[in-house]
Every structure is written in C-alpha cells, then in structure tokens.
Enzyme design. Structure first.
Site, short mmCIF file in Angstrom:
data_model
loop_
_atom_site.label_atom_id
_atom_site.label_comp_id
_atom_site.label_asym_id
_atom_site.label_seq_id
_atom_site.Cartn_x
_atom_site.Cartn_y
_atom_site.Cartn_z
N GLY A 46 44.02 42.57 36.00
CA GLY A 46 44.76 43.82 35.87
C GLY A 46 45.74 44.07 37.01
N GLU B 61 41.46 46.51 44.95
CA GLU B 61 40.06 46.40 44.53
C GLU B 61 39.23 45.79 45.66
OE1 GLU B 61 40.52 44.08 40.96
OE2 GLU B 61 40.44 45.87 39.68
O1 DER Z 1 41.61 43.00 37.61
C1 DER Z 1 40.39 43.23 37.48
O2 DER Z 1 39.53 42.60 38.16
C2 DER Z 1 39.97 44.29 36.52
O3 DER Z 1 38.71 44.77 36.89
C3 DER Z 1 40.05 43.81 35.07
O4 DER Z 1 40.71 42.57 34.96
C4 DER Z 1 38.73 43.81 34.30
O5 DER Z 1 38.98 43.44 32.96
P1 DER Z 1 38.70 44.43 31.70
O6 DER Z 1 40.01 45.09 31.38
O7 DER Z 1 38.21 43.51 30.62
O8 DER Z 1 37.65 45.45 32.12
#
Ligand code: DER
Length: 225
Positions: free
Chosen positions: A100, A106
């Site tokens: 994401g 994060e």
């Molecule tokens: O970037 C990340 O780590 C996010 O938490 C994300 O990629 C998690 O994926 P999801 O949209 O399937 O919850």
C-alpha cells in the site's frame, strides 16, 4: 468464506484488543479499513477514549472522518498498540509490507510501539516470503539505484500509478519493487538493502510482531508469536 469476509472478521477481532486510554498505531490497507470502522463504532457507541497515530495520510483521513482523534507520531510519548496489515507473513513471523506504499511510516510507527498486531486474511500466510518486495528510495539518484538493482539480479520494477507515473509515498519518495525467488533469510537481505545508498527503507519486517490475527475459512484464529 470470501477474502473480504476474512478481512472483516479479522479486522473486527483485532479492534477488540484496543483498550480505553490507549495510543493506537493504525496501519494501512484494505484489512485495516475494517479495523478503523470497528474502532470508529466503538468511539461513537462506547465513548472509547483513544488517540490514533496514522501510518499514512489516507489512514489519518479515514480515521479522523470516523471521529478517532489523530496525533502525529512525534506528538505522543509512546504508542501502546499498533494494528497493521501485511502483504505476506512467513512461518517465522517475518513479513513483507509496502503493497500500500506506506512501508516507511508503518515501520516508524511499529518500532515506536510497545506491542504490534498484524491482521490478515488467510491468503497472506506462507511458509517463506516469496512475493515482490517494495523498497522506498530517494528520487535523487534513483535511476542509478535501479540500474544497480538490475545488475545485482534483484529484477526491479518501478511502482507506477494508473497514469504510468512513479508513485510518490507520503514522504515524496519513489518505490522500487524487487522480484526475487523465495527469500530464505529476510534479516540478511534487509541488512544488505538498507546499506545501499539511496534506499530509505525496505518492506521486510522482522522481529516486530507480537500477535498475528488471521481471518480464515472457519473463524478468526489468534496466533501469539
Ligand atoms: O502496505 C502494507 O503493508 C499494507 O498493510 C497492505 O499492503 C496490507 O494489504 P491489505 O490491503 O490486503 O490489507
């Protein structure tokens, strides 16, 4: 049970670990959207008293719209609990994150948290990490870095938006996704990547998580690390 239903039941179960007066790190992605919805309901219906710390501008907006007070990571003493998603979680509880485009914030929030919970649907669980690995890079010199990745056998691709332009993270950096075979040692690979000049952070998360909550075909399964 569909993948989205698995995300919903896992997200709602994860939200139950949030207690009154907590400072809560709130992750990014579609699974976390269900956590945010559940927390918003508890703030509205139970007067849950929490402060949220976002891992992306999108999360900050979504949580604030649902009435969750949001503070910057530098405006709180410590984060009591962070709940985040993941793109893959291996049997050794290492993870790939960054699908994401939020890996840097994060990781900053995770490493400033007393406890970390990851919440995923069943498809994210794998024996060893084997999907593309996001790396956040400074724009200046990123073409040179891309060539270095290519000559090093990392099979890089630029993270592009729907218009074919490089995605900019919330810190205005670029993302290069590395396409590798199975990652046998996430720690060693992470140590190698972080030393490369121009790399800001990578999406390998090791020695972070305390509890993994998985939505599966039957019901939510809590696994303690
Ligand atoms: O970037 C990340 O780590 C996010 O938490 C994300 O990629 C998690 O994926 P999801 O949209 O399937 O919850």
């Amino acid at each position: 049970m569909s993948q989205d239903l698995q995300k919903i039941i896992a997200g709602r179960r994860a939200a139950e670990f949030v207690q009154n007066d907590m400072v809560v790190g709130i992750g990014s992605g579609s699974t976390i959207a269900h956590v945010i919805n559940a927390l918003g309901e508890r703030v509205a219906n139970e007067n849950l008293n929490i402060v949220g710390v976002a891992t992306s501008e999108k999360t900050r907006r979504n949580a604030a719209q649902l009435g969750i007070p949001m503070h910057n990571v530098d405006d709180v003493d410590k984060i009591d609990l962070t709940i985040d998603g993941a793109d893959q979680i291996a049997d050794d509880f290492s993870a790939i994150k960054g699908g994401g485009a939020a890996l840097l914030w994060e990781k900053i929030v995770a490493f400033n948290s007393r406890e970390n919970i990851w919440v995923v649907d069943a498809s994210k669980r794998v024996p060893k990490l084997n999907q593309y690995l996001p790396v956040e890079v400074i724009p200046y010199g990123s073409d040179q870095l891309f060539k270095r990745f290519k000559s090093g056998g990392f099979h890089p691709t630029w993270r592009l938006d729907q218009n074919g332009n490089p995605v900019r993270t919330d810190s205005a950096n670029f993302l290069i996704d590395l396409h590798l075979p199975i990652i046998e040692s996430p720690r060693l690979l992470g140590d190698e990547l972080i030393k490369m000049v121009g790399v800001v952070e990578h999406g390998l998360f090791t020695d972070v998580v305390d509890r993994v909550i998985i939505g599966n075909e039957n019901n939510v399964v809590d696994i303690l690390e």
